[in-house]
Write a protein that holds these residues in place. Sequence first.
Motif, PDB file in Angstrom:
ATOM      1  N   MET A 157       0.831  -1.256   0.031  1.00 28.56           N
ATOM      2  CA  MET A 157      -0.057  -0.088   0.268  1.00 28.56           C
ATOM      3  C   MET A 157       0.838   1.230   0.119  1.00 28.56           C
ATOM      4  O   MET A 157       1.546   1.256   0.682  1.00 28.56           O
ATOM      5  CB  MET A 157      -0.884  -0.085   1.221  1.00 28.56           C
ATOM      6  CG  MET A 157      -1.850  -1.197   1.595  1.00 28.56           C
ATOM      7  SD  MET A 157      -2.844  -1.301   0.071  1.00 28.56           S
ATOM      8  CE  MET A 157      -2.281  -2.705  -0.699  1.00 28.56           C
ATOM      9  N   THR A 158       0.682   1.898  -1.062  1.00 25.64           N
ATOM     10  CA  THR A 158       1.559   3.245  -1.103  1.00 25.64           C
ATOM     11  C   THR A 158       0.733   4.061  -1.924  1.00 25.64           C
ATOM     12  O   THR A 158       0.231   3.959  -2.892  1.00 25.64           O
ATOM     13  CB  THR A 158       3.024   2.920  -1.761  1.00 25.64           C
ATOM     14  OG1 THR A 158       3.652   4.245  -2.088  1.00 25.64           O
ATOM     15  CG2 THR A 158       2.896   2.005  -2.843  1.00 25.64           C
ATOM     16  N   PRO A 159       1.042   5.636  -1.631  1.00 29.79           N
ATOM     17  CA  PRO A 159       0.121   6.695  -2.559  1.00 29.79           C
ATOM     18  C   PRO A 159       0.938   6.556  -3.911  1.00 29.79           C
ATOM     19  O   PRO A 159       0.323   7.272  -4.981  1.00 29.79           O
ATOM     20  CB  PRO A 159       0.487   7.869  -1.630  1.00 29.79           C
ATOM     21  CG  PRO A 159       1.691   7.672  -0.754  1.00 29.79           C
ATOM     22  CD  PRO A 159       1.417   6.206  -0.526  1.00 29.79           C
ATOM     23  N   ILE A 177       0.028  -0.515  -4.476  1.00 30.86           N
ATOM     24  CA  ILE A 177      -1.594  -0.112  -5.018  1.00 30.86           C
ATOM     25  C   ILE A 177      -1.456   1.476  -4.161  1.00 30.86           C
ATOM     26  O   ILE A 177      -1.226   1.289  -2.903  1.00 30.86           O
ATOM     27  CB  ILE A 177      -2.338  -1.044  -4.581  1.00 30.86           C
ATOM     28  CG1 ILE A 177      -2.159  -2.299  -5.513  1.00 30.86           C
ATOM     29  CG2 ILE A 177      -3.717  -0.582  -4.618  1.00 30.86           C
ATOM     30  CD1 ILE A 177      -2.830  -3.349  -5.260  1.00 30.86           C
ATOM     31  N   SER A 178      -2.195   2.134  -4.830  1.00 32.39           N
ATOM     32  CA  SER A 178      -2.978   3.522  -4.253  1.00 32.39           C
ATOM     33  C   SER A 178      -4.161   3.298  -4.208  1.00 32.39           C
ATOM     34  O   SER A 178      -4.704   3.049  -5.041  1.00 32.39           O
ATOM     35  CB  SER A 178      -2.379   4.735  -4.908  1.00 32.39           C
ATOM     36  OG  SER A 178      -3.184   5.990  -4.637  1.00 32.39           O
ATOM     37  N   ILE A 179      -4.971   3.815  -3.264  1.00 29.90           N
ATOM     38  CA  ILE A 179      -6.330   3.853  -3.286  1.00 29.90           C
ATOM     39  C   ILE A 179      -6.930   5.396  -3.565  1.00 29.90           C
ATOM     40  O   ILE A 179      -7.959   5.679  -3.736  1.00 29.90           O
ATOM     41  CB  ILE A 179      -7.010   3.454  -1.915  1.00 29.90           C
ATOM     42  CG1 ILE A 179      -6.603   4.345  -0.891  1.00 29.90           C
ATOM     43  CG2 ILE A 179      -6.774   1.982  -1.644  1.00 29.90           C
ATOM     44  CD1 ILE A 179      -7.773   4.467   0.333  1.00 29.90           C
ATOM     45  N   GLY A 180      -5.922   6.157  -3.942  1.00 23.07           N
ATOM     46  CA  GLY A 180      -6.498   7.781  -4.345  1.00 23.07           C
ATOM     47  C   GLY A 180      -5.395   8.608  -4.241  1.00 23.07           C
ATOM     48  O   GLY A 180      -4.327   8.239  -3.808  1.00 23.07           O
ATOM     49  N   TYR A 184      -4.018  10.952  -2.722  1.00 24.51           N
ATOM     50  CA  TYR A 184      -3.906  11.710  -1.517  1.00 24.51           C
ATOM     51  C   TYR A 184      -3.211  10.786  -0.497  1.00 24.51           C
ATOM     52  O   TYR A 184      -2.868   9.787  -0.767  1.00 24.51           O
ATOM     53  CB  TYR A 184      -5.396  11.999  -0.875  1.00 24.51           C
ATOM     54  CG  TYR A 184      -6.504  10.529  -0.998  1.00 24.51           C
ATOM     55  CD1 TYR A 184      -7.095  10.631  -1.661  1.00 24.51           C
ATOM     56  CD2 TYR A 184      -5.999   9.721   0.025  1.00 24.51           C
ATOM     57  CE1 TYR A 184      -8.072   9.473  -2.068  1.00 24.51           C
ATOM     58  CE2 TYR A 184      -7.064   8.497   0.167  1.00 24.51           C
ATOM     59  CZ  TYR A 184      -8.000   8.431  -1.086  1.00 24.51           C
ATOM     60  OH  TYR A 184      -8.627   7.307  -1.433  1.00 24.51           O
ATOM     61  N   VAL A 185      -2.646  11.574   0.473  1.00 20.83           N
ATOM     62  CA  VAL A 185      -1.739  10.574   1.341  1.00 20.83           C
ATOM     63  C   VAL A 185      -2.120  10.459   2.639  1.00 20.83           C
ATOM     64  O   VAL A 185      -2.538  11.404   3.359  1.00 20.83           O
ATOM     65  CB  VAL A 185      -0.310  11.665   1.552  1.00 20.83           C
ATOM     66  CG1 VAL A 185       0.672  10.757   2.370  1.00 20.83           C
ATOM     67  CG2 VAL A 185       0.105  11.901  -0.011  1.00 20.83           C
ATOM     68  N   LEU A 186      -2.183   9.130   2.943  1.00 23.79           N
ATOM     69  CA  LEU A 186      -2.744   8.898   4.502  1.00 23.79           C
ATOM     70  C   LEU A 186      -1.342   8.636   5.401  1.00 23.79           C
ATOM     71  O   LEU A 186      -0.317   8.513   4.959  1.00 23.79           O
ATOM     72  CB  LEU A 186      -3.216   7.388   4.301  1.00 23.79           C
ATOM     73  CG  LEU A 186      -4.561   7.358   3.232  1.00 23.79           C
ATOM     74  CD1 LEU A 186      -4.895   5.867   2.957  1.00 23.79           C
ATOM     75  CD2 LEU A 186      -5.779   8.165   3.868  1.00 23.79           C
TER      76      LEU A 186
HETATM   77  N1  ADE Z   1      -0.503   4.992   1.945  1.00 24.67           N
HETATM   78  C1  ADE Z   1      -0.603   6.387   2.184  1.00 24.67           C
HETATM   79  N2  ADE Z   1      -1.440   6.867   1.289  1.00 24.67           N
HETATM   80  C2  ADE Z   1      -1.891   5.929   0.685  1.00 24.67           C
HETATM   81  C3  ADE Z   1      -2.763   5.761  -0.258  1.00 24.67           C
HETATM   82  N3  ADE Z   1      -3.410   7.160  -1.130  1.00 24.67           N
HETATM   83  N4  ADE Z   1      -2.943   4.631  -1.221  1.00 24.67           N
HETATM   84  C4  ADE Z   1      -2.630   3.525  -0.605  1.00 24.67           C
HETATM   85  N5  ADE Z   1      -1.515   3.582   0.595  1.00 24.67           N
HETATM   86  C5  ADE Z   1      -1.502   4.797   0.996  1.00 24.67           C
END
Ligand code: ADE
Length: 283
Positions: A124-126, A172-175, A177-179
């Motif tokens: 999981m990564t932006p 994979i990014s879910i969108g 934006y940064v979590l």
């Molecule tokens: N970790 C931080 N931001 C994320 C994102 N947008 N999607 C997936 N993992 C994340």
Amino acid sequence: MRLDIVSIFPDYLAPLSLSLPGKAIESGLVDLRVHDLRRWTHDRHRTVDDTPYGGGAGMVMKPEPWGEALDELVPDAPVPDAPVPDAPVPAQLGRDDELQGNQAPDDRSQDDRALVGAPRLLVMTPSGRPFTQALAGELALERHLVIACGRYEGIDARVVEHARARMRVDEISIGDYVLNGGEAAALVITEAFVRLIPGVIGNPESLAEESHSAGHDGLLEYPVYTKPPSWRGLQVPDILFSGHHGEIARWRREQAVEKTRARRPDLLPAELREIIVGEATSS
Ligand code: ADE
């Protein structure tokens, strides 16, 4: 399906025992195992991060705990030769431009094909590839998924590089934006693919009509109504009482097209997009 999720905040994944994923776990369709990454540390402080080489703000997740975690969760095993679905496209898969047109559905590289049936690692990564309904449908058919939840400025890049030789890897990014970390993203994608695992949802027909599903041309879902017929002065559209299934289907399609045109024109099928261009040039 076996599903391993690795995180430094395993409690964050507790909601997976609720609702649909919970039922899939109870019924044995999903064998979920959540792991604390610190289990694979060896120092007194159970350190999982360090400063970035080359300078810069924040901390980077160290490669050693991740390497050991993946070694344990995905031991080097011969790639299973049990039949693996050949890039299947079940009805519930969404539109995916990679699978459109005349392109052969199986456009994986030779290396990827050699790893078919091997466990699949999802990081999981932006900065990953965007998560889609099509990818959810693909993941629902896997035998073993490992989800890595990064924190801080990310995971040392060698972890993914090393893993690619032994398993299929998707960042994979879910969108856009940064979590703070990948845990919330792991919850999102797990909910999306678990409901597509055959047998998890009682009535699979309900999957085909929803937004982003291939059965619906990738259009957003049409508006839905239930009783009462009049509520706070607002009426259910007459057509829905007509009993004309063909007319109702046509109305729903028009509604879906208009909603998609207004909110997500990028999702319109090519033949409907051309209409937009025509309108724009004629006005
Ligand atoms: N970790 C931080 N931001 C994320 C994102 N947008 N999607 C997936 N993992 C994340």
